[in-house]
Design a protein around this motif. Structure first.
Motif, PDB file in Angstrom:
ATOM      1  N   ALA A 109       0.816  -1.214   0.000  1.00 55.27           N
ATOM      2  CA  ALA A 109       0.000   0.000   0.000  1.00 55.27           C
ATOM      3  C   ALA A 109       0.850   1.264   0.000  1.00 55.27           C
ATOM      4  N   ILE A 110       0.539   2.138  -0.950  1.00 51.78           N
ATOM      5  CA  ILE A 110       1.114   3.480  -1.006  1.00 51.78           C
ATOM      6  C   ILE A 110      -0.025   4.442  -0.689  1.00 51.78           C
ATOM      7  N   THR A 111       0.030   5.097   0.456  1.00 52.15           N
ATOM      8  CA  THR A 111      -1.042   6.005   0.853  1.00 52.15           C
ATOM      9  C   THR A 111      -0.529   7.439   0.837  1.00 52.15           C
ATOM     10  N   VAL A 112      -1.414   8.353   0.502  1.00 55.13           N
ATOM     11  CA  VAL A 112      -1.036   9.770   0.406  1.00 55.13           C
ATOM     12  C   VAL A 112      -1.959  10.581   1.301  1.00 55.13           C
ATOM     13  N   GLY A 113      -1.392  11.143   2.363  1.00 54.78           N
ATOM     14  CA  GLY A 113      -2.154  11.962   3.294  1.00 54.78           C
ATOM     15  C   GLY A 113      -1.631  13.380   3.335  1.00 54.78           C
ATOM     16  N   GLY A 114      -2.435  14.271   3.921  1.00 51.82           N
ATOM     17  CA  GLY A 114      -2.043  15.677   4.032  1.00 51.82           C
ATOM     18  C   GLY A 114      -3.243  16.574   3.819  1.00 51.82           C
ATOM     19  N   THR A 115      -3.224  17.745   4.413  1.00 54.04           N
ATOM     20  CA  THR A 115      -4.360  18.646   4.303  1.00 54.04           C
ATOM     21  C   THR A 115      -4.462  19.299   2.930  1.00 54.04           C
ATOM     22  N   HIS A 116      -3.395  19.280   2.144  1.00 56.21           N
ATOM     23  CA  HIS A 116      -3.438  19.767   0.764  1.00 56.21           C
ATOM     24  C   HIS A 116      -2.586  18.862  -0.109  1.00 56.21           C
ATOM     25  N   GLY A 117      -2.961  18.761  -1.366  1.00 57.34           N
ATOM     26  CA  GLY A 117      -2.103  18.105  -2.352  1.00 57.34           C
ATOM     27  C   GLY A 117      -2.245  16.605  -2.464  1.00 57.34           C
ATOM     28  N   LYS A 118      -3.059  15.988  -1.604  1.00 57.72           N
ATOM     29  CA  LYS A 118      -3.084  14.524  -1.615  1.00 57.72           C
ATOM     30  C   LYS A 118      -3.771  13.955  -2.861  1.00 57.72           C
ATOM     31  N   HIS A 131       0.990   4.106 -16.331  1.00 56.00           N
ATOM     32  CA  HIS A 131       1.569   4.494 -17.627  1.00 56.00           C
ATOM     33  C   HIS A 131       2.851   3.717 -17.918  1.00 56.00           C
ATOM     34  N   THR A 132       3.648   3.466 -16.880  1.00 54.25           N
ATOM     35  CA  THR A 132       4.939   2.798 -17.073  1.00 54.25           C
ATOM     36  C   THR A 132       4.808   1.279 -17.141  1.00 54.25           C
ATOM     37  N   GLY A 133       3.610   0.759 -16.868  1.00 57.15           N
ATOM     38  CA  GLY A 133       3.414  -0.683 -16.885  1.00 57.15           C
ATOM     39  C   GLY A 133       3.720  -1.364 -15.573  1.00 57.15           C
ATOM     40  N   TYR A 134       4.081  -0.577 -14.554  1.00 57.87           N
ATOM     41  CA  TYR A 134       4.351  -1.154 -13.230  1.00 57.87           C
ATOM     42  C   TYR A 134       3.070  -1.763 -12.658  1.00 57.87           C
ATOM     43  N   GLY A 135       1.970  -0.999 -12.759  1.00 62.67           N
ATOM     44  CA  GLY A 135       0.659  -1.489 -12.355  1.00 62.67           C
ATOM     45  C   GLY A 135       0.297  -1.156 -10.920  1.00 62.67           C
ATOM     46  N   CYS A 136      -0.984  -0.888 -10.685  1.00 66.07           N
ATOM     47  CA  CYS A 136      -1.486  -0.652  -9.329  1.00 66.07           C
ATOM     48  C   CYS A 136      -3.005  -0.631  -9.348  1.00 66.07           C
ATOM     49  N   ASN A 137      -3.585  -0.811  -8.180  1.00 71.90           N
ATOM     50  CA  ASN A 137      -4.998  -0.539  -7.945  1.00 71.90           C
ATOM     51  C   ASN A 137      -5.082   0.862  -7.352  1.00 71.90           C
ATOM     52  N   ALA A 138      -5.845   1.746  -7.962  1.00 68.45           N
ATOM     53  CA  ALA A 138      -5.879   3.144  -7.543  1.00 68.45           C
ATOM     54  C   ALA A 138      -7.221   3.501  -6.917  1.00 68.45           C
ATOM     55  N   PHE A 139      -7.180   4.054  -5.699  1.00 74.47           N
ATOM     56  CA  PHE A 139      -8.368   4.536  -4.989  1.00 74.47           C
ATOM     57  C   PHE A 139      -8.160   6.027  -4.748  1.00 74.47           C
ATOM     58  N   LEU A 140      -8.802   6.859  -5.581  1.00 77.16           N
ATOM     59  CA  LEU A 140      -8.474   8.281  -5.623  1.00 77.16           C
ATOM     60  C   LEU A 140      -9.625   9.160  -5.140  1.00 77.16           C
ATOM     61  N   GLY A 141      -9.263  10.362  -4.697  1.00 74.11           N
ATOM     62  CA  GLY A 141     -10.251  11.324  -4.218  1.00 74.11           C
ATOM     63  C   GLY A 141     -10.642  12.352  -5.258  1.00 74.11           C
ATOM     64  N   GLY A 142     -10.348  12.064  -6.516  1.00 74.92           N
ATOM     65  CA  GLY A 142     -10.711  12.952  -7.615  1.00 74.92           C
ATOM     66  C   GLY A 142     -10.798  12.145  -8.899  1.00 74.92           C
ATOM     67  N   ILE A 143     -11.299  12.783  -9.939  1.00 72.77           N
ATOM     68  CA  ILE A 143     -11.437  12.110 -11.229  1.00 72.77           C
ATOM     69  C   ILE A 143     -10.216  12.415 -12.090  1.00 72.77           C
ATOM     70  N   ALA A 159      -1.503  -1.088  -4.151  1.00 74.59           N
ATOM     71  CA  ALA A 159      -2.610  -0.128  -4.101  1.00 74.59           C
ATOM     72  C   ALA A 159      -2.074   1.273  -3.832  1.00 74.59           C
ATOM     73  N   VAL A 160      -2.601   2.253  -4.555  1.00 78.14           N
ATOM     74  CA  VAL A 160      -2.343   3.663  -4.268  1.00 78.14           C
ATOM     75  C   VAL A 160      -3.653   4.232  -3.723  1.00 78.14           C
ATOM     76  N   ILE A 161      -3.606   4.764  -2.518  1.00 77.11           N
ATOM     77  CA  ILE A 161      -4.830   5.164  -1.820  1.00 77.11           C
ATOM     78  C   ILE A 161      -4.702   6.589  -1.296  1.00 77.11           C
TER      79      ILE A 161
END
Length: 463
Positions: A109-118, A131-143, A159-161
């Motif tokens: 799991a790669i998680t991104v927290g913070g009051t701005h920029g996450k 894009h690079t073919g590494y691959g991940c499951n992405a759970f994002l807070g924007g489109i 997973a990127v969360i």
């Protein structure tokens, strides 16, 4: 909770940006997904087109009474009829964060927290991995503008969360790599004090798995208390950080720059989106990609192809006569970054900002900060406060911000916005806020595009 044994899952508040990402995760795994939301939106229509059953009335008879798991968002009131019924009948009822907790336990799991920029940082990391073919499951807070989605799946067990601090949800996550972008006071209706906000983010880093890595912005408050077996400190330009940007120069509404980390340099990176804060977000994303061993040229190609996130420094009109930027900014620091970056990219244009304050409590707590940031514009239009989940607070209204702004300002009704845009000149026009101000995106875009056509014809006639 064993996610692998679930066959049917029901979401209360399925149309939320975070909830819909999880709903898509289960739907793509072949589970029967359904849910409730208060109103139909473009996002809920997409979910329905993907095969999910959605209704918009709080009615137990419409809910999936055979569901194995009920997931709800903290935005749903405790008085919600369906939520009460499922609890009383003994169903397994969990928050969105409980599901993400299980996902972070099962995947790298790669998680991104913070009051701005996450949102930008998590989307950019996920985009680079895809894009690079590494691959991940992405759970994002924007489109994501590249894929028109807030979720995508992969066979890669990564997973990127986006880690949401509201309601302390992010404290349930267990990351292998935790990114931390900012620790500013926010959600004081939940935390009470700035110190409690800081404590929560410190706890977020305590949940990093053994041998995991913290990728944190250089200069954060109480940085010495942040945990993680390995630390990478990043910054926009501070060469005391482990990784930072250098040789920054504007280029067609975006930027070119280098990134330096110890004995490693990535040169001539092109980022097509605006906002110097987005350069810093990119530095954080590059730090993660480099940590994962992704090749330099693949990282650069992915960034050059990044189209950003809808409502994050999003260009809706961009021509010789008119720039129109829409952004989700709803905190004073976000507004400051948005307006100052736009003015730096387009210094000769009159800058007009239409801002909708979000929440009575946030307006009350940060009125002075909002006024200072908005005063960076040449002219300001303020909509009434968007209340979201809150009831009015006596004496708290948009006028309390307006009276402290040092530039021409007016509080404007929603029904008067388009008339103002048609009648006035705003070569650099910005809409900002987290409420329903996004309803003006397409109408304003049409008006300003029309003005550009008129200007263009007049120039041709003079020539």
């Amino acid at each position: 909770m064993d996610l692998n044994k679930i066959k049917r899952i029901y979401f209360i508040g399925i149309g939320g940006i975070g909830m819909s990402a999880i709903a898509r995760f289960f739907n793509e795994k072949g589970m029967q997904v359904s849910g409730y939301d208060r109103t139909e939106t473009a996002l809920t229509r997409q979910l329905a087109e993907e095969g999910m059953q959605i209704h918009y009335t709080d009615d137990v008879q419409l809910a999936d009474q055979q569901a194995d798991l009920i997931v709800y968002t903290p935005a749903i009131p405790a008085s919600h009829t369906e939520l009460i019924w499922f609890r009383e009948k003994g169903f397994e009822v969990v928050k969105r964060s409980d599901v993400l907790q299980e996902i972070t336990k099962e995947l790298y799991a790669i998680t991104v927290g913070g009051t701005h920029g996450k949102t930008t940082t998590s989307t950019l990391i996920a985009h680079i991995l895809r894009h690079t073919g590494y691959g991940c499951n992405a759970f994002l807070g924007g489109i994501s503008a590249n894929y028109d989605r807030n979720f995508w799946s992969s066979d890669k067990q990564v997973a990127v969360i986006e880690a949401d601090e509201y309601d302390r949800s992010f404290l349930k996550l267990h990351p292998d790599v935790a990114v931390l972008t900012a620790i500013d006071a926010d959600h004081l209706d939940i935390y009470g004090t700035e110190e409690e906000v800081q404590e929560a983010f410190i706890q977020y880093t305590r949940n990093i798995k053994a041998k995991g890595t913290l990728v944190a912005k250089q200069g954060l408050h109480r940085a010495a208390e942040l945990k993680g077996d390995n630390h990478i400190w990043y910054h926009l330009e501070d060469n005391k950080a482990d990784i930072y940007a250098a040789n920054i120069r504007p280029d067609e509404g975006g930027y070119r720059f280098d990134v330096i980390q110890h004995n490693w340099t990535l040169t001539d990176i092109y980022l097509p989106i605006g906002g110097t804060h987005n350069i810093e977000n990119t530095v954080a994303a590059i730090a993660v990609a480099h940590l994962l061993g992704i090749a330099d040229e693949k990282i650069k190609a992915a960034i050059a192809d990044f189209k950003g996130i809808k409502r994050r420094f999003e260009y809706l009109v961009k021509n010789d006569y008119q720039i129109y930027i829409d952004d989700y900014a709803h905190h004073p620091e976000e507004l400051r970054a948005l307006i100052s970056s736009a003015r730096a990219l387009f210094p000769d244009r009159k800058c007009v900002v239409l801002f909708q304050p979000h929440l009575y409590t946030r307006t009350r707590d940060f009125a002075t900060g909002f006024a200072e940031s908005l005063s960076l514009a040449d002219e300001v239009l303020l909509l009434p406060i968007y209340p979201a989940r809150e009831l009015p607070i006596e004496g708290v209204h948009s006028e309390m911000i307006a009276k402290m702004i040092t530039k021409p300002v007016q509080v404007i009704r929603k029904e008067d916005v388009l008339s103002w845009v048609k009648a006035n000149s705003a070569p650099l026009f910005i809409t900002a806020g987290a409420g329903d101000i996004d309803q003006f995106r397409e109408p304003v875009e049409e008006v300003l595009n029309g003005k550009g056509i008129v200007e263009n014809e007049e120039v041709k006639k003079k020539a």
